[in-house]
Write a protein that holds these residues in place. Structure first.
Motif, PDB file in Angstrom:
ATOM      1  N   ASN A 149       0.810  -1.224   0.000  1.00  0.00           N
ATOM      2  CA  ASN A 149       0.000   0.000   0.000  1.00  0.00           C
ATOM      3  C   ASN A 149       0.838   1.267   0.000  1.00  0.00           C
ATOM      4  N   ASP A 150       1.896   1.296   0.790  1.00  0.00           N
ATOM      5  CA  ASP A 150       2.689   2.519   0.930  1.00  0.00           C
ATOM      6  C   ASP A 150       3.812   2.632  -0.102  1.00  0.00           C
ATOM      7  N   LEU A 151       4.398   1.495  -0.478  1.00  0.00           N
ATOM      8  CA  LEU A 151       5.566   1.523  -1.358  1.00  0.00           C
ATOM      9  C   LEU A 151       5.290   0.996  -2.759  1.00  0.00           C
ATOM     10  N   ASP A 152       4.071   0.529  -3.000  1.00  0.00           N
ATOM     11  CA  ASP A 152       3.696  -0.015  -4.316  1.00  0.00           C
ATOM     12  C   ASP A 152       4.579  -1.179  -4.764  1.00  0.00           C
ATOM     13  N   ILE A 153       4.995  -2.011  -3.804  1.00  0.00           N
ATOM     14  CA  ILE A 153       5.767  -3.212  -4.124  1.00  0.00           C
ATOM     15  C   ILE A 153       4.779  -4.264  -4.621  1.00  0.00           C
ATOM     16  N   ASP A 154       5.011  -4.780  -5.820  1.00  0.00           N
ATOM     17  CA  ASP A 154       4.123  -5.822  -6.346  1.00  0.00           C
ATOM     18  C   ASP A 154       4.802  -7.186  -6.220  1.00  0.00           C
ATOM     19  N   SER A 155       4.165  -8.219  -6.736  1.00  0.00           N
ATOM     20  CA  SER A 155       4.689  -9.576  -6.575  1.00  0.00           C
ATOM     21  C   SER A 155       6.031  -9.764  -7.287  1.00  0.00           C
ATOM     22  N   ILE A 156       6.221  -9.122  -8.418  1.00  0.00           N
ATOM     23  CA  ILE A 156       7.498  -9.203  -9.140  1.00  0.00           C
ATOM     24  C   ILE A 156       8.591  -8.531  -8.308  1.00  0.00           C
ATOM     25  N   ASP A 157       8.283  -7.377  -7.730  1.00  0.00           N
ATOM     26  CA  ASP A 157       9.237  -6.681  -6.868  1.00  0.00           C
ATOM     27  C   ASP A 157       9.578  -7.533  -5.649  1.00  0.00           C
ATOM     28  N   ALA A 158       8.584  -8.209  -5.108  1.00  0.00           N
ATOM     29  CA  ALA A 158       8.804  -9.057  -3.939  1.00  0.00           C
ATOM     30  C   ALA A 158       9.796 -10.170  -4.263  1.00  0.00           C
ATOM     31  N   VAL A 159       9.720 -10.708  -5.470  1.00  0.00           N
ATOM     32  CA  VAL A 159      10.673 -11.745  -5.884  1.00  0.00           C
ATOM     33  C   VAL A 159      12.089 -11.169  -5.905  1.00  0.00           C
ATOM     34  N   ASP A 160      12.245  -9.956  -6.411  1.00  0.00           N
ATOM     35  CA  ASP A 160      13.562  -9.313  -6.415  1.00  0.00           C
ATOM     36  C   ASP A 160      14.079  -9.142  -4.988  1.00  0.00           C
TER      37      ASP A 160
END
Length: 84
Positions: free
Chosen positions: A34-45
């Motif tokens: 919600n705050d940082l706009d981290i998506d699932s692809i970013d989470a993998v990184d």
């Protein structure tokens, strides 16, 4: 790296490098999605970076419950304890 503040600083550095997020926005209570706009692809990184740091394999499904920066720090601490 052994305490929360050190892990937090490392996360700030990674998130700034990977996602160009201002380090000041990354606080313990900050919500990744919600705050940082981290998506699932970013989470993998981010998982890859944590694996490099800890030398431990992280299952993506275990990371699904992570919501805040504090949750990420908790995962890193648990992995470091397993390593010790």
């Amino acid at each position: 790296m052994s305490n929360q503040e050190q892990i937090l600083q490392q996360l700030r550095t990674w998130m700034n490098e990977l996602f160009e997020i201002d380090e000041e926005k990354i606080q313990l209570e900050t919500h990744l999605y919600n705050d940082l706009d981290i998506d699932s692809i970013d989470a993998v990184d981010l998982i890859v970076k944590i694996r490099e740091l800890t030398g431990q394999q992280i299952q993506a499904e275990h990371f699904k419950s992570v919501r805040t920066v504090a949750d990420v720090i908790e995962v890193v601490e648990k992995l470091q304890q397993r390593q010790a």
